[in-house]
Scaffold this motif. Structure first.
Motif, PDB file in Angstrom:
ATOM      1  N   ALA A 342       0.833  -1.205   0.000  1.00 32.04           N
ATOM      2  CA  ALA A 342       0.000   0.000   0.000  1.00 32.04           C
ATOM      3  C   ALA A 342       0.864   1.251   0.000  1.00 32.04           C
ATOM      4  O   ALA A 342       2.027   1.240   0.422  1.00 32.04           O
ATOM      5  CB  ALA A 342      -0.908  -0.007   1.219  1.00 32.04           C
ATOM      6  N   SER A 343       0.293   2.327  -0.479  1.00 28.04           N
ATOM      7  CA  SER A 343       0.979   3.619  -0.475  1.00 28.04           C
ATOM      8  C   SER A 343       0.811   4.284   0.888  1.00 28.04           C
ATOM      9  O   SER A 343      -0.068   3.905   1.670  1.00 28.04           O
ATOM     10  CB  SER A 343       0.397   4.520  -1.565  1.00 28.04           C
ATOM     11  OG  SER A 343      -0.955   4.855  -1.258  1.00 28.04           O
ATOM     12  N   PRO A 344       1.637   5.277   1.226  1.00 28.03           N
ATOM     13  CA  PRO A 344       1.460   5.992   2.501  1.00 28.03           C
ATOM     14  C   PRO A 344       0.075   6.621   2.644  1.00 28.03           C
ATOM     15  O   PRO A 344      -0.407   6.814   3.763  1.00 28.03           O
ATOM     16  CB  PRO A 344       2.554   7.061   2.449  1.00 28.03           C
ATOM     17  CG  PRO A 344       3.592   6.486   1.562  1.00 28.03           C
ATOM     18  CD  PRO A 344       2.844   5.718   0.518  1.00 28.03           C
ATOM     19  N   ALA A 345      -0.573   6.900   1.509  1.00 24.82           N
ATOM     20  CA  ALA A 345      -1.918   7.499   1.564  1.00 24.82           C
ATOM     21  C   ALA A 345      -2.996   6.466   1.837  1.00 24.82           C
ATOM     22  O   ALA A 345      -4.163   6.823   2.010  1.00 24.82           O
ATOM     23  CB  ALA A 345      -2.211   8.230   0.257  1.00 24.82           C
ATOM     24  N   GLY A 346      -2.608   5.166   1.843  1.00 27.42           N
ATOM     25  CA  GLY A 346      -3.569   4.131   2.166  1.00 27.42           C
ATOM     26  C   GLY A 346      -4.156   3.407   0.984  1.00 27.42           C
ATOM     27  O   GLY A 346      -5.024   2.538   1.159  1.00 27.42           O
ATOM     28  N   VAL A 347      -3.714   3.723  -0.224  1.00 29.71           N
ATOM     29  CA  VAL A 347      -4.192   2.989  -1.409  1.00 29.71           C
ATOM     30  C   VAL A 347      -3.606   1.589  -1.357  1.00 29.71           C
ATOM     31  O   VAL A 347      -2.379   1.416  -1.291  1.00 29.71           O
ATOM     32  CB  VAL A 347      -3.793   3.703  -2.699  1.00 29.71           C
ATOM     33  CG1 VAL A 347      -4.290   2.930  -3.914  1.00 29.71           C
ATOM     34  CG2 VAL A 347      -4.338   5.122  -2.704  1.00 29.71           C
ATOM     35  N   ALA A 348      -4.465   0.560  -1.405  1.00 29.32           N
ATOM     36  CA  ALA A 348      -4.038  -0.821  -1.165  1.00 29.32           C
ATOM     37  C   ALA A 348      -2.950  -1.296  -2.108  1.00 29.32           C
ATOM     38  O   ALA A 348      -2.059  -2.056  -1.717  1.00 29.32           O
ATOM     39  CB  ALA A 348      -5.257  -1.749  -1.245  1.00 29.32           C
ATOM     40  N   ASN A 349      -3.014  -0.900  -3.356  1.00 26.79           N
ATOM     41  CA  ASN A 349      -1.991  -1.349  -4.326  1.00 26.79           C
ATOM     42  C   ASN A 349      -1.113  -0.192  -4.794  1.00 26.79           C
ATOM     43  O   ASN A 349      -0.450  -0.275  -5.827  1.00 26.79           O
ATOM     44  CB  ASN A 349      -2.659  -2.009  -5.517  1.00 26.79           C
ATOM     45  CG  ASN A 349      -3.543  -1.045  -6.305  1.00 26.79           C
ATOM     46  OD1 ASN A 349      -3.832   0.052  -5.831  1.00 26.79           O
ATOM     47  ND2 ASN A 349      -3.982  -1.466  -7.477  1.00 26.79           N
ATOM     48  N   GLY A 350      -1.110   0.888  -4.040  1.00 27.11           N
ATOM     49  CA  GLY A 350      -0.368   2.078  -4.457  1.00 27.11           C
ATOM     50  C   GLY A 350       1.121   1.857  -4.594  1.00 27.11           C
ATOM     51  O   GLY A 350       1.750   2.331  -5.552  1.00 27.11           O
ATOM     52  N   ASN A 351       1.707   1.136  -3.662  1.00 28.42           N
ATOM     53  CA  ASN A 351       3.164   0.935  -3.723  1.00 28.42           C
ATOM     54  C   ASN A 351       3.558  -0.165  -4.701  1.00 28.42           C
ATOM     55  O   ASN A 351       4.572  -0.044  -5.384  1.00 28.42           O
ATOM     56  CB  ASN A 351       3.712   0.622  -2.324  1.00 28.42           C
ATOM     57  CG  ASN A 351       5.232   0.803  -2.266  1.00 28.42           C
ATOM     58  OD1 ASN A 351       5.753   1.741  -2.845  1.00 28.42           O
ATOM     59  ND2 ASN A 351       5.919  -0.093  -1.561  1.00 28.42           N
ATOM     60  N   ILE A 352       2.743  -1.224  -4.795  1.00 31.23           N
ATOM     61  CA  ILE A 352       3.088  -2.297  -5.730  1.00 31.23           C
ATOM     62  C   ILE A 352       2.963  -1.820  -7.169  1.00 31.23           C
ATOM     63  O   ILE A 352       3.665  -2.276  -8.062  1.00 31.23           O
ATOM     64  CB  ILE A 352       2.222  -3.564  -5.474  1.00 31.23           C
ATOM     65  CG1 ILE A 352       2.754  -4.749  -6.296  1.00 31.23           C
ATOM     66  CG2 ILE A 352       0.764  -3.300  -5.789  1.00 31.23           C
ATOM     67  CD1 ILE A 352       4.133  -5.164  -5.940  1.00 31.23           C
TER      68      ILE A 352
END
Length: 443
Positions: A342-352
């Motif tokens: 997840a991204s720091p903003a809370g998006v579940a697949n933001g970092n992947i």
């Protein structure tokens, strides 16, 4: 009449010796170290007088053996030694650079293909970030990538170790050839020029020189009666019968060195040792670049993980660790739930989703492809150089062989000629004998 007998007797002796030389040529036709021999024949001159009142006379009294001659051209021999050293150097380079390419290929399980699979798994995971199976696959691909870095580093290390063993063996054979040359020098000095013993020793000398020059680039100095001294960069290797052995020194992480008398010599540039040194230098550079790529991979992966958040909202911990080398690369034991997708903003697949950003021209995947391509280009260049060196060496050897090698057709013709000459010499003696008997029968 005595002159006639003397002429016939000397001719028989010369023809008999010439037949022995031709027989030796035929017997050694397949011996690569044998140089064709011929008999140097001259006339014998008698001096004297028949009566004190008259002047002295000079007359030919037959033929004599001046010596055995080797059909050798020193310039062709030197050229053949040079082209032979070039040929073996390139052959050794091709052999070991090919081993380096095999080490990188890792039995068709190379790092590059595994990195491609890793990015494919990340793409699948970005579509379904909570799927346990896909998380496990992604983490497993990371572990496989680490394992391939480890195995490739081990392959390259094994190749370097084998090259050190080969270089040590070549050095041992070089020292044996140097000792043999010193022994030949000792035997050559008292021998008479033109004797069978001398020409046999000269064959042994040239064979030892061939071995030496095909191992290492050296300077050769010829002296009286065929004696040879060997030096390299000012250091004496063979001085008459004194030998200074060459010592092999392995270097961790780099190409080997050679020493003479405890002093480090300049790097070999020709012969098998020159080829090994150049190939090992290239393999060492590949190993160094692989270590740098392993560190880059760890930094990229850990940096990506640190930019994300786990399902629990924690900052991602390091996935891999290293000690500065590909061999030391290892996973830290994180589980699938520890992946920061997840991204720091809370998006579940933001970092992947951002994982694909690691796929750049300067990223690990592209850099590894560049490493493999560079190794392939080095090997291709070595093969081209080897083909050229082999062709040049073959042409030089053909020129040398036209002078020095045994031609069985020529030897057969010489046998026929010498047989006829032998029969003619015997006929001279027979005629002299019959003439003497006829003269004696008068009384």
């Amino acid at each position: 009449m005595s002159d006639l007998l003397s002429i016939g007797r000397s001719a028989l002796r010369v023809n008999s010796r010439a037949l022995e030389v031709v027989g030796s040529n035929i017997a050694n036709a397949e011996n690569p170290d044998y140089v064709r021999r011929s008999l140097n024949v001259g006339d014998t001159t008698n001096y004297g007088n028949t009566n004190p009142i008259y002047t002295n006379y000079t007359g030919v009294g037959g033929v004599a053996i001046n010596g055995v001659v080797r059909a050798s051209d020193q310039f062709l021999e030197a050229a053949t030694r040079q082209t032979g050293a070039d040929r073996v150097r390139t052959e050794v380079m091709v052999q070991w650079l090919d081993q380096g390419e095999i080490a990188l290929a890792n039995n068709q399980s190379d790092i590059g293909s595994q990195l491609t699979e890793l990015f494919g798994s990340a793409e699948e995971l970005s579509a379904v970030p909570f799927e346990p199976a896909l998380r496990g696959q992604f983490l497993g691909d990371i572990e496989d990538t680490v394992a391939r870095f480890n195995q490739t580093a081990s392959n390259l290390s094994t190749t370097t170790t084998l090259m050190n063993g080969a270089a040590a063996q070549e050095t041992s054979e070089l020292n044996a050839a140097l000792a043999q040359l010193a022994e030949v020098n000792e035997k050559l000095r008292p021998t008479q020029p033109g004797t069978s013993q001398q020409v046999a020793l000269l064959d042994q000398r040239d064979a030892a020189l061939t071995v030496i020059t095909e191992k290492l680039d050296v300077e050769i100095s010829f002296g009286e009666n065929g004696l040879v001294d060997i030096t390299r960069s000012g250091a004496s290797l063979v001085d008459y019968d004194n030998v200074s052995p060459v010592t092999f020194v392995a270097n961790a992480g780099g190409a080997f060195d050679i020493e003479v008398g405890g002093a480090t010599q300049p790097s070999p540039t020709n012969g098998t040792l020159g080829g090994l040194h150049r190939a090992q230098t290239d393999i060492a550079a590949v190993s160094t670049n692989l270590d740098a790529l392993a560190v880059q991979f760890a930094n990229e992966l850990n940096g990506w993980q640190a930019n994300g958040r786990t399902d629990a909202g924690a900052v991602g911990a390091a996935i891999v660790s290293h000690g500065g080398t590909a061999a030391s690369l290892s996973t830290t034991g994180l589980t699938a739930n520890d992946l920061a997708l997840a991204s720091p903003a809370g998006v579940a697949n933001g970092n992947i989703l951002a994982f694909v950003d690691l796929r750049t021209p300067t990223g690990t995947e592209q850099q590894y492809e560049g490493l493999v391509l560079g190794q392939a280009q080095n090997l291709l260049s070595a093969r081209s150089e080897s083909d050229a060196a082999t062709a040049f060496d073959q042409a030089t050897r053909e020129s040398r062989n036209r002078v020095s090698s045994v031609d069985l057709d020529r030897e057969a013709a010489d046998l026929i000629r010498l047989q006829q000459s032998y029969e003619a010499s015997a006929r001279i003696i027979q005629v002299a004998r019959e003439t003497v008997q006829s003269v004696l029968a008068i009384f």
